[in-house]
Design a protein around this motif. Sequence first.
Motif, PDB file in Angstrom:
ATOM      1  N   LYS A  23       0.851  -1.204   0.000  1.00 22.91           N
ATOM      2  CA  LYS A  23       0.000   0.000   0.000  1.00 22.91           C
ATOM      3  C   LYS A  23       0.886   1.254   0.000  1.00 22.91           C
ATOM      4  N   LEU A  24       2.115   1.098  -0.438  1.00 24.84           N
ATOM      5  CA  LEU A  24       3.096   2.196  -0.408  1.00 24.84           C
ATOM      6  C   LEU A  24       3.203   2.795   1.002  1.00 24.84           C
ATOM      7  N   ASN A  25       3.084   1.933   1.994  1.00 22.22           N
ATOM      8  CA  ASN A  25       3.196   2.338   3.410  1.00 22.22           C
ATOM      9  C   ASN A  25       2.196   3.437   3.791  1.00 22.22           C
ATOM     10  N   SER A  60       6.090   6.754   2.237  1.00 19.31           N
ATOM     11  CA  SER A  60       4.682   6.594   2.631  1.00 19.31           C
ATOM     12  C   SER A  60       3.791   7.422   1.714  1.00 19.31           C
ATOM     13  N   ALA A  61       2.675   6.826   1.301  1.00 20.39           N
ATOM     14  CA  ALA A  61       1.689   7.528   0.453  1.00 20.39           C
ATOM     15  C   ALA A  61       0.655   8.266   1.294  1.00 20.39           C
ATOM     16  N   GLY A  62       0.950   8.471   2.584  1.00 19.95           N
ATOM     17  CA  GLY A  62       0.027   9.237   3.431  1.00 19.95           C
ATOM     18  C   GLY A  62      -1.136   8.396   3.921  1.00 19.95           C
ATOM     19  N   GLN A  63      -2.242   9.061   4.132  1.00 26.17           N
ATOM     20  CA  GLN A  63      -3.422   8.365   4.657  1.00 26.17           C
ATOM     21  C   GLN A  63      -3.880   7.250   3.717  1.00 26.17           C
ATOM     22  N   ASP A  64      -4.193   6.088   4.280  1.00 28.82           N
ATOM     23  CA  ASP A  64      -4.795   5.009   3.502  1.00 28.82           C
ATOM     24  C   ASP A  64      -6.210   5.442   3.133  1.00 28.82           C
ATOM     25  N   LEU A  65      -6.393   5.718   1.834  1.00 28.72           N
ATOM     26  CA  LEU A  65      -7.661   6.319   1.419  1.00 28.72           C
ATOM     27  C   LEU A  65      -8.821   5.329   1.494  1.00 28.72           C
ATOM     28  N   SER A  66      -8.519   4.040   1.537  1.00 29.90           N
ATOM     29  CA  SER A  66      -9.628   3.081   1.680  1.00 29.90           C
ATOM     30  C   SER A  66     -10.193   3.119   3.107  1.00 29.90           C
ATOM     31  N   GLU A  67      -9.377   3.531   4.063  1.00 30.82           N
ATOM     32  CA  GLU A  67      -9.860   3.625   5.454  1.00 30.82           C
ATOM     33  C   GLU A  67     -10.810   4.821   5.627  1.00 30.82           C
ATOM     34  N   VAL A  68     -10.537   5.880   4.856  1.00 31.50           N
ATOM     35  CA  VAL A  68     -11.344   7.107   4.974  1.00 31.50           C
ATOM     36  C   VAL A  68     -12.805   6.838   4.615  1.00 31.50           C
ATOM     37  N   THR A  69     -12.991   5.935   3.635  1.00 33.77           N
ATOM     38  CA  THR A  69     -14.362   5.666   3.176  1.00 33.77           C
ATOM     39  C   THR A  69     -14.980   4.440   3.854  1.00 33.77           C
ATOM     40  N   GLY A  75     -13.028   7.370  10.851  1.00 36.92           N
ATOM     41  CA  GLY A  75     -13.752   8.589  10.463  1.00 36.92           C
ATOM     42  C   GLY A  75     -12.845   9.808  10.495  1.00 36.92           C
ATOM     43  N   MET A  76     -13.173  10.747   9.627  1.00 41.08           N
ATOM     44  CA  MET A  76     -12.343  11.945   9.453  1.00 41.08           C
ATOM     45  C   MET A  76     -12.117  12.699  10.753  1.00 41.08           C
ATOM     46  N   ALA A  77     -13.127  12.689  11.617  1.00 40.90           N
ATOM     47  CA  ALA A  77     -13.037  13.500  12.833  1.00 40.90           C
ATOM     48  C   ALA A  77     -11.904  13.047  13.743  1.00 40.90           C
ATOM     49  N   ARG A  78     -11.514  11.787  13.635  1.00 40.20           N
ATOM     50  CA  ARG A  78     -10.495  11.255  14.570  1.00 40.20           C
ATOM     51  C   ARG A  78      -9.125  11.092  13.933  1.00 40.20           C
ATOM     52  N   ILE A  79      -9.075  11.106  12.611  1.00 40.56           N
ATOM     53  CA  ILE A  79      -7.812  10.740  11.951  1.00 40.56           C
ATOM     54  C   ILE A  79      -6.681  11.708  12.305  1.00 40.56           C
ATOM     55  N   LEU A  80      -6.943  12.993  12.239  1.00 39.32           N
ATOM     56  CA  LEU A  80      -5.848  13.940  12.554  1.00 39.32           C
ATOM     57  C   LEU A  80      -5.547  13.955  14.048  1.00 39.32           C
ATOM     58  N   GLY A 108       1.294  13.326   0.788  1.00 36.13           N
ATOM     59  CA  GLY A 108       0.324  13.687   1.813  1.00 36.13           C
ATOM     60  C   GLY A 108       0.955  13.690   3.189  1.00 36.13           C
ATOM     61  N   ALA A 109       0.273  13.035   4.153  1.00 33.53           N
ATOM     62  CA  ALA A 109       0.797  12.983   5.513  1.00 33.53           C
ATOM     63  C   ALA A 109       2.168  12.313   5.551  1.00 33.53           C
ATOM     64  N   GLY A 110       2.433  11.421   4.599  1.00 35.40           N
ATOM     65  CA  GLY A 110       3.742  10.758   4.531  1.00 35.40           C
ATOM     66  C   GLY A 110       4.841  11.782   4.305  1.00 35.40           C
ATOM     67  N   ALA A 131      -0.103  15.961  -1.747  1.00 38.72           N
ATOM     68  CA  ALA A 131      -1.169  15.375  -2.565  1.00 38.72           C
ATOM     69  C   ALA A 131      -2.579  15.826  -2.177  1.00 38.72           C
ATOM     70  N   PHE A 132      -2.688  16.544  -1.089  1.00 34.13           N
ATOM     71  CA  PHE A 132      -4.000  16.840  -0.482  1.00 34.13           C
ATOM     72  C   PHE A 132      -4.981  17.531  -1.447  1.00 34.13           C
ATOM     73  N   SER A 133      -4.493  18.586  -2.126  1.00 34.72           N
ATOM     74  CA  SER A 133      -5.417  19.374  -2.958  1.00 34.72           C
ATOM     75  C   SER A 133      -6.005  18.538  -4.086  1.00 34.72           C
ATOM     76  N   PRO A 139      -3.533  20.570   3.308  1.00 34.82           N
ATOM     77  CA  PRO A 139      -2.335  19.933   3.866  1.00 34.82           C
ATOM     78  C   PRO A 139      -2.420  19.856   5.388  1.00 34.82           C
ATOM     79  N   ASP A 140      -2.008  18.695   5.921  1.00 34.64           N
ATOM     80  CA  ASP A 140      -2.080  18.522   7.378  1.00 34.64           C
ATOM     81  C   ASP A 140      -0.799  17.887   7.884  1.00 34.64           C
ATOM     82  N   SER A 141      -0.859  17.307   9.080  1.00 35.33           N
ATOM     83  CA  SER A 141       0.305  16.654   9.694  1.00 35.33           C
ATOM     84  C   SER A 141       1.490  17.614   9.822  1.00 35.33           C
TER      85      SER A 141
HETATM   86  O1  T3D Z   1      -8.932  12.623   7.818  1.00 41.80           O
HETATM   87  C1  T3D Z   1      -8.167  12.476   6.852  1.00 41.80           C
HETATM   88  O2  T3D Z   1      -8.121  11.499   6.106  1.00 41.80           O
HETATM   89  C2  T3D Z   1      -7.157  13.535   6.644  1.00 41.80           C
HETATM   90  C3  T3D Z   1      -5.823  12.960   6.513  1.00 41.80           C
HETATM   91  C4  T3D Z   1      -5.125  13.171   5.394  1.00 41.80           C
HETATM   92  C5  T3D Z   1      -3.748  12.734   5.296  1.00 41.80           C
HETATM   93  C6  T3D Z   1      -3.311  12.424   3.892  1.00 41.80           C
HETATM   94  O3  T3D Z   1      -2.252  11.889   3.763  1.00 41.80           O
HETATM   95  S1  T3D Z   1      -4.325  12.858   2.592  1.00 41.80           S
HETATM   96  C7  T3D Z   1      -3.348  12.321   1.170  1.00 41.80           C
HETATM   97  C8  T3D Z   1      -3.488  10.858   0.917  1.00 41.80           C
HETATM   98  N1  T3D Z   1      -2.556  10.368  -0.089  1.00 41.80           N
HETATM   99  C9  T3D Z   1      -2.741  10.558  -1.369  1.00 41.80           C
HETATM  100  O4  T3D Z   1      -3.679  11.174  -1.839  1.00 41.80           O
HETATM  101  C10 T3D Z   1      -1.738   9.881  -2.295  1.00 41.80           C
HETATM  102  C11 T3D Z   1      -2.406   8.784  -3.085  1.00 41.80           C
HETATM  103  N2  T3D Z   1      -1.430   8.027  -3.869  1.00 41.80           N
HETATM  104  C12 T3D Z   1      -0.904   8.511  -4.983  1.00 41.80           C
HETATM  105  O5  T3D Z   1      -1.159   9.604  -5.449  1.00 41.80           O
HETATM  106  C13 T3D Z   1       0.049   7.599  -5.692  1.00 41.80           C
HETATM  107  O6  T3D Z   1      -0.167   6.272  -5.258  1.00 41.80           O
HETATM  108  C14 T3D Z   1       1.534   7.976  -5.477  1.00 41.80           C
HETATM  109  C15 T3D Z   1       1.856   9.272  -6.225  1.00 41.80           C
HETATM  110  C16 T3D Z   1       1.862   8.129  -4.004  1.00 41.80           C
HETATM  111  C17 T3D Z   1       2.440   6.848  -6.046  1.00 41.80           C
HETATM  112  O7  T3D Z   1       2.057   6.550  -7.371  1.00 41.80           O
HETATM  113  P1  T3D Z   1       2.547   5.186  -8.061  1.00 41.80           P
HETATM  114  O8  T3D Z   1       2.117   5.277  -9.483  1.00 41.80           O
HETATM  115  O9  T3D Z   1       3.982   4.974  -7.786  1.00 41.80           O
HETATM  116  O10 T3D Z   1       1.801   3.998  -7.286  1.00 41.80           O
HETATM  117  P2  T3D Z   1       0.251   3.573  -7.418  1.00 41.80           P
HETATM  118  O11 T3D Z   1       0.136   2.587  -8.519  1.00 41.80           O
HETATM  119  O12 T3D Z   1      -0.614   4.757  -7.477  1.00 41.80           O
HETATM  120  O13 T3D Z   1       0.022   2.842  -6.008  1.00 41.80           O
HETATM  121  C18 T3D Z   1       0.477   1.519  -5.747  1.00 41.80           C
HETATM  122  C19 T3D Z   1      -0.533   0.835  -4.864  1.00 41.80           C
HETATM  123  O14 T3D Z   1      -0.640   1.541  -3.623  1.00 41.80           O
HETATM  124  C20 T3D Z   1      -1.922   0.871  -5.478  1.00 41.80           C
HETATM  125  O15 T3D Z   1      -2.601  -0.292  -5.056  1.00 41.80           O
HETATM  126  P3  T3D Z   1      -2.887  -1.524  -6.111  1.00 41.80           P
HETATM  127  O16 T3D Z   1      -3.608  -0.929  -7.271  1.00 41.80           O
HETATM  128  O17 T3D Z   1      -1.498  -2.008  -6.489  1.00 41.80           O
HETATM  129  O18 T3D Z   1      -3.667  -2.507  -5.307  1.00 41.80           O
HETATM  130  C21 T3D Z   1      -2.560   2.077  -4.808  1.00 41.80           C
HETATM  131  O19 T3D Z   1      -3.957   2.017  -4.782  1.00 41.80           O
HETATM  132  C22 T3D Z   1      -1.989   1.956  -3.405  1.00 41.80           C
HETATM  133  N3  T3D Z   1      -1.977   3.262  -2.743  1.00 41.80           N
HETATM  134  C23 T3D Z   1      -1.198   4.306  -3.029  1.00 41.80           C
HETATM  135  N4  T3D Z   1      -1.495   5.314  -2.234  1.00 41.80           N
HETATM  136  C24 T3D Z   1      -2.482   4.896  -1.415  1.00 41.80           C
HETATM  137  C25 T3D Z   1      -2.800   3.586  -1.742  1.00 41.80           C
HETATM  138  N5  T3D Z   1      -3.756   2.906  -1.112  1.00 41.80           N
HETATM  139  C26 T3D Z   1      -4.423   3.542  -0.136  1.00 41.80           C
HETATM  140  N6  T3D Z   1      -4.168   4.814   0.222  1.00 41.80           N
HETATM  141  C27 T3D Z   1      -3.210   5.512  -0.383  1.00 41.80           C
HETATM  142  N7  T3D Z   1      -2.918   6.773   0.018  1.00 41.80           N
END
Ligand code: T3D
Length: 258
Positions: A23-25, A60-69, A75-80, A108-110, A131-133, A139-141
Amino acid sequence: MAESILFAIESGIGSITLNRPDKLNAFNREMALALQAVLKECESETVRCVYITGAGKAFSAGQDLSEVTDPDGPGMARILSEHYNPIVMAIRHLKKPVVAAVNGVAAGAGANLALGCDIVVATRSASFIQAFSKIGLIPDSGGTFYLPRLIGHQKASALMLLGDKVPAEEAERLGMIYKYFEDDSFQKEARQIATTLAAMPTIALAYTKKALQWSFTHTLIEQLANEDKLQQRAAKTIDFKEGVQAFLEKRQPDFKGR
Ligand code: T3D
């Protein structure tokens, strides 16, 4: 299931590995709480430097977006408040240097957890993405605190609004990170920084960290007083005595972190 955070203490270094490589950490609740727990363990006197890196190809790719949904997720209220903010504060308050060894993409948070560390190094192929926008968040963290202080308002503003990818070389040029290293020597070089820090006078390093943190919120006259206060304390440490003695005896100091 593999542990999402790996932790070991070796030769004074508390080594933390973010370990969800498929999950890219990306952080879920379990991983965020596990990171908090190991940062707490790093308060031990046996740890004189903390080293944080990622398993696999990403930091780290920041917040696991599958957990958010996830309806059963925190839930969003507790994550930060329960996940990231305690981590940011733990890194800031640790009385020892924290090195972020950014081994791949940090998004993102990563990215912002890395930027809150005391020394940030990256491998050439790594990148930093606010990545937030791109997903409709802000942007947080600690990003809105650290990034403008590191690279200035204009660059921080553009990077955060646009969500551009910043390669490691550019991050170094901007002053976002300390250094980047070529991919084949990155691990050795990053680890060497931690090894060096772990053998240094830990209390003086902790006071240096504190004085730097006070820098942006104090006037010059206040900061001179802060330096004076911390220097008096540093001068009382066993390591100061050893540092001076070693210099006079023309030998390498043997600092104990006391
Ligand atoms: O309450 C709140 O939630 C607020 C908190 C916010 C904190 C945050 O961090 S918000 C920002 C969250 N992060 C992102 O939006 C980044 C999402 N990921 C990406 O944009 C891209 O994955 C990367 C640019 C980081 C890397 O791209 P790439 O092409 O090297 O890798 P990929 O193919 O996109 O990802 C590889 C796998 O990791 C893929 O899974 P699969 O298809 O092989 O099963 C992808 O879905 C998974 N993955 C990557 N980032 C995330 C993720 N899974 C869950 N959450 C992620 N953030």
